[in-house]
Design an enzyme around this catalytic site. Structure first.
Site, short mmCIF file in Angstrom:
data_model
loop_
_atom_site.label_atom_id
_atom_site.label_comp_id
_atom_site.label_asym_id
_atom_site.label_seq_id
_atom_site.Cartn_x
_atom_site.Cartn_y
_atom_site.Cartn_z
N ASP A 3 -10.26 -10.44 9.73
CA ASP A 3 -10.30 -9.28 8.60
C ASP A 3 -11.58 -8.73 8.35
O ASP A 3 -11.75 -7.61 8.82
CB ASP A 3 -9.44 -9.60 7.31
CG ASP A 3 -9.39 -8.44 6.67
OD1 ASP A 3 -8.35 -7.50 7.02
OD2 ASP A 3 -10.02 -8.23 5.53
N LYS A 32 -13.53 -5.31 10.11
CA LYS A 32 -14.01 -4.57 8.93
C LYS A 32 -15.74 -4.06 9.34
O LYS A 32 -15.89 -2.96 9.50
CB LYS A 32 -14.06 -4.71 7.43
CG LYS A 32 -12.36 -4.62 6.92
CD LYS A 32 -12.38 -5.34 5.58
CE LYS A 32 -10.61 -5.18 5.31
NZ LYS A 32 -10.59 -6.12 4.14
N VAL A 85 0.83 -1.28 0.00
CA VAL A 85 -0.09 0.16 0.10
C VAL A 85 0.85 1.35 -0.10
O VAL A 85 0.81 2.24 -0.84
CB VAL A 85 -0.87 0.12 1.22
CG1 VAL A 85 -1.99 1.37 1.18
CG2 VAL A 85 -1.83 -1.42 1.30
N GLU A 111 -3.07 -11.40 3.07
CA GLU A 111 -2.31 -10.77 3.84
C GLU A 111 -1.14 -11.68 4.10
O GLU A 111 -0.96 -12.60 3.72
CB GLU A 111 -3.09 -10.75 5.45
CG GLU A 111 -4.05 -10.05 5.40
CD GLU A 111 -3.98 -8.56 5.14
OE1 GLU A 111 -3.08 -7.98 5.77
OE2 GLU A 111 -4.79 -7.95 4.82
#
Ligand code: HSE
Length: 404
Positions: free
Chosen positions: A196, A200, A12, A185
């Protein structure tokens, strides 16, 4: 000019640098001034790469530099990201992040700190990758009482489930491909075990319902037990298996759950395939809305992070992110949540269907040509009731919840 520092030059982080470079001019127009990356913090060296010129290894350089107004935290994990974020906010710098683990665990505290310091803590990229969902929930949909959020919030698992369904491919083999493509990941457990997606949905629910949803209280089941046989039954029922992260308001109570669910063709989430994510939202005035797009990957995630950087640049000393209440949202006990269940049983339908009916009441037989077993779908019942009944049926192989 607004000067920024990026913490972490991984997938990222390098995407953030690329987005800011590629769209430099249009971003400057939208932000009202140029955004320049003064530092990139990473433990590694990147010899010969352009990032070398701005690379630093010591966070003190960044946090003590008064010219840095925006810190982009894309390191992932809780520490040192938590300490670095706190220190940046305390120093009066805005922080933008894609770090869902940190937001789910400490978002409440970090938002409060940002408010106190009159800066912003922004995390659009933490849920749904490049899909705008945090802003819609905190801004566009504020006229509504949100009563449901159901999302495909993990690209890796959606990619795996799609490949398994389309190619009848083995789970492990497809997981490896997902890792090679950079969706999963580093530790794929967080993806495939549903953690995950759980973080979220906790973030989205906290924003939507205005109270803190502790992700540790959300019942979470991953996709590791889903098999090619399940996919054959799903096809026979004209349904697809999706890892759904759902939270609902039911009167004055709330429920939340992450688990594989059989979704029918009439549901908009049915055709969300591959690494795409989608978030279905129901509001009491709005009715239905669905947000769909690239849910993972370098550039979509970086695009959402840079969108936050632009917003921070426009509101350098004005707190615009709503904090969610510290009051914890009480969630219904999982055993009270109702579903229909798809059940696989060893043996033949001719021998055992009557027994299944005696235990579960009216059930609908599902045949998918899998030898030595059959499947059926129950009526709507609570999780608790299902578990009690399932104990009375010998030879049960597995069960998947069916979206009503
Ligand atoms: N591993 C995550 C996913 C990345 O697959 O969705 C985006 O949060």
């Amino acid at each position: 000019m607004v000067q920024a520092a990026v913490l972490g030059y991984g997938t990222v982080g390098s995407g953030v640098v690329e987005v800011l470079e590629t769209n430099r001019e249009s971003i400057a127009k939208k932000a009202g001034e140029e955004i320049r990356i003064k530092y990139v913090l990473d433990l590694k060296d990147f010899p010969g790469q352009p990032v070398e010129k701005v690379l630093v290894h010591d966070y003190e350089t960044i946090v003590n530099d008064p010219e840095i107004q925006v810190v982009v935290e894309v390191m992932g994990g809780v520490e040192p990201a938590y300490t670095f974020t706190k220190r940046a906010l305390e120093a009066g710098k805005c922080v933008c992040t894609s770090n869902k683990e940190l937001v789910a665990r400490h978002g409440l505290e970090l938002l409060e700190l940002a408010k106190e310091k009159n800066v912003n803590y922004m995390f659009e990229a933490s849920c749904g990758g490049g899909i705008p969902i945090i802003r819609p929930l905190t801004s566009s949909l504020t006229a509504d009482e949100i009563d449901e959020i159901s999302g495909i919030l993990n690209g890796t698992t959606n990619y795996i489930l799609t490949e398994m369904a389309e190619k009848y491919a083995d789970f492990q083999e497809v997981l490896k491909e997902a890792q090679e493509k950079g969706y999963a990941e580093r530790n794929p457990e967080a993806d495939v075990e549903g953690c995950d997606a759980c973080r979220k949905i906790a973030i989205l629910s906290s924003l939507a319902y205005g109270a803190h949803v502790n992700y540790e209280n959300i019942y979470t089941e991953g996709i590791t037990k889903i098999t090619v046989e399940d996919m054959k039954y799903a096809a026979a029922m004209d349904k697809s298996v999706k890892l759904l992260a759902t939270s609902k308001r039911e009167g004055d109570k709330f429920s939340a759950m992450v688990c594989p669910v059989l979704v029918g063709r009439d549901n908009p989430l049915y055709s969300v395939s591959g690494v795409f994510n989608a978030i279905f939202v129901h509001g009491n005035m709005l009715g239905d809305a669905m947000f769909y797009g690239s849910g993972a990957g370098k550039l979509p995630t970086a695009s959402a992070v840079v969108g936050d950087v632009v917003d921070c640049a426009k509101h350098l000393h004005e707190n615009i992110m709503p904090a969610w209440s510290s009051k914890e949202l009480e969630l219904l006990d999982r055993k009270e949540i109702t579903h229909r269940f798809f059940v696989r049983v060893k043996g033949s339908a001719s021998e055992k269907l009557e027994q299944a009916k005696a235990v579960f009441g009216d059930v609908r037989l599902v045949e998918a040509g899998v030898t030595g077993e059959f499947g059926f779908v129950t009526e709507l019942m609570s999780e608790g009731e299902f578990e009690e009944k399932a104990e009375k049926l010998p030879g049960m192989i597995s069960r998947i919840r069916v979206r009503a």
